[in-house]
Design a protein around this motif. Sequence first.
Motif, PDB file in Angstrom:
ATOM      1  N   TYR A 231      59.760 -32.754 -12.811  1.00  0.00           N
ATOM      2  CA  TYR A 231      59.387 -33.535 -11.641  1.00  0.00           C
ATOM      3  C   TYR A 231      59.559 -35.017 -11.996  1.00  0.00           C
ATOM      4  CZ  TYR A 231      56.621 -35.390  -7.779  1.00  0.00           C
ATOM      5  OH  TYR A 231      56.226 -36.067  -6.660  1.00  0.00           O
ATOM      6  N   ASP A 232      60.222 -35.801 -11.164  1.00  0.00           N
ATOM      7  CA  ASP A 232      60.691 -35.606  -9.837  1.00  0.00           C
ATOM      8  C   ASP A 232      62.202 -35.342  -9.860  1.00  0.00           C
ATOM      9  OD1 ASP A 232      60.776 -35.611  -7.057  1.00  0.00           O
ATOM     10  OD2 ASP A 232      60.525 -37.759  -6.876  1.00  0.00           O
ATOM     11  N   SER A 233      62.602 -34.045 -10.106  1.00  0.00           N
ATOM     12  CA  SER A 233      63.990 -33.572 -10.069  1.00  0.00           C
ATOM     13  C   SER A 233      64.902 -34.299 -11.032  1.00  0.00           C
ATOM     14  CB  SER A 233      64.539 -33.664  -8.636  1.00  0.00           C
ATOM     15  OG  SER A 233      63.752 -32.900  -7.744  1.00  0.00           O
ATOM     16  N   THR A 234      64.421 -34.559 -12.253  1.00  0.00           N
ATOM     17  CA  THR A 234      65.245 -35.152 -13.296  1.00  0.00           C
ATOM     18  C   THR A 234      65.431 -34.139 -14.410  1.00  0.00           C
ATOM     19  OG1 THR A 234      65.421 -36.963 -14.908  1.00  0.00           O
ATOM     20  CG2 THR A 234      63.214 -36.155 -14.416  1.00  0.00           C
ATOM     21  N   THR A 235      66.559 -34.222 -15.093  1.00  0.00           N
ATOM     22  CA  THR A 235      66.798 -33.350 -16.235  1.00  0.00           C
ATOM     23  C   THR A 235      66.556 -34.079 -17.557  1.00  0.00           C
ATOM     24  OG1 THR A 235      69.160 -33.914 -16.194  1.00  0.00           O
ATOM     25  CG2 THR A 235      68.465 -31.929 -14.989  1.00  0.00           C
ATOM     26  N   ASP A 236      66.074 -35.299 -17.474  1.00  0.00           N
ATOM     27  CA  ASP A 236      65.753 -36.100 -18.653  1.00  0.00           C
ATOM     28  C   ASP A 236      64.248 -36.004 -18.910  1.00  0.00           C
ATOM     29  OD1 ASP A 236      65.447 -37.929 -20.682  1.00  0.00           O
ATOM     30  OD2 ASP A 236      65.866 -39.689 -19.441  1.00  0.00           O
ATOM     31  N   GLU A 237      63.875 -35.366 -20.016  1.00  0.00           N
ATOM     32  CA  GLU A 237      62.459 -35.183 -20.325  1.00  0.00           C
ATOM     33  C   GLU A 237      61.710 -36.509 -20.374  1.00  0.00           C
ATOM     34  OE1 GLU A 237      61.282 -32.230 -23.420  1.00  0.00           O
ATOM     35  OE2 GLU A 237      60.381 -33.960 -24.421  1.00  0.00           O
ATOM     36  N   GLY A 238      62.348 -37.529 -20.915  1.00  0.00           N
ATOM     37  CA  GLY A 238      61.698 -38.828 -21.024  1.00  0.00           C
ATOM     38  C   GLY A 238      61.479 -39.510 -19.687  1.00  0.00           C
ATOM     39  N   SER A 239      62.170 -39.062 -18.638  1.00  0.00           N
ATOM     40  CA  SER A 239      62.024 -39.657 -17.309  1.00  0.00           C
ATOM     41  C   SER A 239      61.157 -38.812 -16.384  1.00  0.00           C
ATOM     42  CB  SER A 239      63.407 -39.850 -16.670  1.00  0.00           C
ATOM     43  OG  SER A 239      64.219 -40.707 -17.445  1.00  0.00           O
ATOM     44  N   ALA A 240      60.514 -37.771 -16.932  1.00  0.00           N
ATOM     45  CA  ALA A 240      59.652 -36.919 -16.109  1.00  0.00           C
ATOM     46  C   ALA A 240      58.527 -37.752 -15.499  1.00  0.00           C
ATOM     47  CB  ALA A 240      59.075 -35.791 -16.948  1.00  0.00           C
ATOM     48  N   THR A 241      58.269 -37.524 -14.220  1.00  0.00           N
ATOM     49  CA  THR A 241      57.230 -38.269 -13.509  1.00  0.00           C
ATOM     50  C   THR A 241      55.895 -37.552 -13.650  1.00  0.00           C
ATOM     51  OG1 THR A 241      58.825 -39.086 -11.882  1.00  0.00           O
ATOM     52  CG2 THR A 241      56.489 -39.151 -11.262  1.00  0.00           C
ATOM     53  N   PRO A 242      54.880 -38.207 -14.211  1.00  0.00           N
ATOM     54  CA  PRO A 242      53.575 -37.557 -14.338  1.00  0.00           C
ATOM     55  C   PRO A 242      52.868 -37.486 -12.990  1.00  0.00           C
ATOM     56  CG  PRO A 242      53.460 -39.813 -15.142  1.00  0.00           C
ATOM     57  CD  PRO A 242      54.898 -39.560 -14.814  1.00  0.00           C
ATOM     58  N   VAL A 243      52.015 -36.496 -12.839  1.00  0.00           N
ATOM     59  CA  VAL A 243      51.188 -36.338 -11.648  1.00  0.00           C
ATOM     60  C   VAL A 243      49.738 -36.474 -12.090  1.00  0.00           C
ATOM     61  CG1 VAL A 243      50.519 -34.843  -9.742  1.00  0.00           C
ATOM     62  CG2 VAL A 243      52.874 -34.776 -10.611  1.00  0.00           C
ATOM     63  N   THR A 244      49.064 -37.516 -11.606  1.00  0.00           N
ATOM     64  CA  THR A 244      47.662 -37.743 -11.963  1.00  0.00           C
ATOM     65  C   THR A 244      46.770 -37.206 -10.857  1.00  0.00           C
ATOM     66  OG1 THR A 244      48.216 -39.702 -13.270  1.00  0.00           O
ATOM     67  CG2 THR A 244      45.930 -39.475 -12.542  1.00  0.00           C
ATOM     68  N   LEU A 245      45.889 -36.284 -11.251  1.00  0.00           N
ATOM     69  CA  LEU A 245      44.991 -35.647 -10.300  1.00  0.00           C
ATOM     70  C   LEU A 245      43.560 -36.092 -10.552  1.00  0.00           C
ATOM     71  CD1 LEU A 245      46.302 -31.953 -10.440  1.00  0.00           C
ATOM     72  CD2 LEU A 245      46.894 -33.702  -8.754  1.00  0.00           C
ATOM     73  N   THR A 246      42.835 -36.362  -9.494  1.00  0.00           N
ATOM     74  CA  THR A 246      41.401 -36.563  -9.565  1.00  0.00           C
ATOM     75  C   THR A 246      40.723 -35.363  -8.911  1.00  0.00           C
ATOM     76  OG1 THR A 246      41.407 -37.812  -7.483  1.00  0.00           O
ATOM     77  CG2 THR A 246      41.623 -39.077  -9.523  1.00  0.00           C
TER      78      THR A 246
END
Length: 549
Positions: A231-246
């Motif tokens: 997420y968000d639709s990247t194949t680069d592990e270093g560019s993966a978008t984190p999802v912060t949940l409360t």
Amino acid sequence: MHAQVTTRIRMQPGRLSAVALAALLLAASGVVHAQTGAYRIAGTVVNAVTGDPVQRAVVAVLQEADSHAVSTAVTDSEGHFALAGLAAAKYQLTASRRGYLTGFYDQHEEFNSAIVTGPGEDTEHLTFRLSPDAVLQGMITDDGGDPVQGARVMLFERPRHPVQGAAIVQANSALTDDTGAYEFGDLEAGTYLLAVLAEPWYAIHTPAATGGTETEDQRQTLDVAYPVTYYDSTTDEGSATPVTLTAGDREEADISLRAVPTIRVSVPAPARPGADNSRADLRQMVFGTVTEAESTDFTQSQNAGSVTFGGLAPGHYELSQGNPPQIADLDLSASEQVNANAGVPVSAVTGTLRLSTGQAATGDISLTLARTDAGRGQREFETTAHNGQFRFDTVPAGAWSLGAHEGDKPRPVLRMAWAKSAQAGNAFTVDGTPLQLRVTLSNGETRVMGMARKDGKGFAGAMVLLAPRDPAAWPSLERRDQSDSDGSFALRDVAAGQYTLVAIEHGWDLDWQNAATVARYLARGVAVTVPEGAGATMRLDQPVTVQSP
């Protein structure tokens, strides 16, 4: 008290619904018998985020010793509950409601405060803060917008405190349904990462060519694969978008996959007469976790002197090859032939286990080797020691720590020795050469009990930390607990040694693994010595004063 010990129901926060909790309590206790004691536990269950009362929550009192259900109640429209007829004792208090994380009273991580009933104890005005669960869901689609069924969605969680060596860990996984949907429910607040592994349903992989070469005629239109996609639709592990949940969040994270032509990797593997010819091994890596590639053809031709891996999607892999073995970290974007000398040497880490009494450690002991530096590649290895002997075959150079368990019981590592070196604790460094360790495990399982006080009164909910005097022993020997409603605490499985004991109000928000953060509290702590053979229980005569953050 610690929420996860051998004699208790093993509950992870948010993993049980109200119905499952009720079933578990029934199974644990048979029938909840009527109580004849003189004490009550009562209060209000509220939403931890909004403070609103939570109605129809199941509240249960469990015996502290064995987690058998003593009494249950359901909250009314104002969130009130009352459990009467209780004897003077120490109890666990738990609550559950659909849409909330099942939890224990005043829970922090795996710790909570038990409720102590008896003369002079106010147990009738409790506020039980129940956290709403978080949900992460989404759709997995292909490059044509169609749903991808059976995709494996991997959920990873970032460490809460960025201490050195803290790793991203896999928290869960799920398969998409026929609509491409996935869902992770009952999540705690935190920062998460998503990775998707899938295989195009129409893919047909051509056999890997001997020697690893290929022509355009050999590459068919259907010889395609999905790279691991984050997420968000990247194949680069270093560019993966984190999802912060409360607490209480409902977030959507849709991911689109794109099929690409497969690639092949050729690895030289010349046969050497009379030698131990170890075959090459290629493994796919996601955030330091080994995962099986969704589509991998494996052919081997010893006569041609090479091994070819085919049907691979571009991505991050770890290659083990050669004799002596070495590991290469590969970020593959196209077919290639890997150099026979690529990679760094790996070492066999072997050793013996002995108890602090000098006896050999008999029986089966589970060992975990965890990386503590920022090096890439696999971050954890497991093995079982038999009759005090153990072996890890292919450990990359770097900093590591060793953990030991015998069944459900931890066996703290007191010290380690190798060659002419020795040190306290469980940390050591691999430098690319074979390493033989002599490991000393604690023979004691002492339970250290005491009281946390503030302004002369027992203090509930403090983080209690028992820190080894020797900083090198900290990762292996430190112990934590949470003070109960009367201020009492019990630190379990404590090894013999010299410690400093502290209790910190609101300490759960502190980066307690950071020496600089904890240093100012240790200066005002209580010195504790746990002698060898201290026995099953050691009671402290001196209370520990609760410090403010």
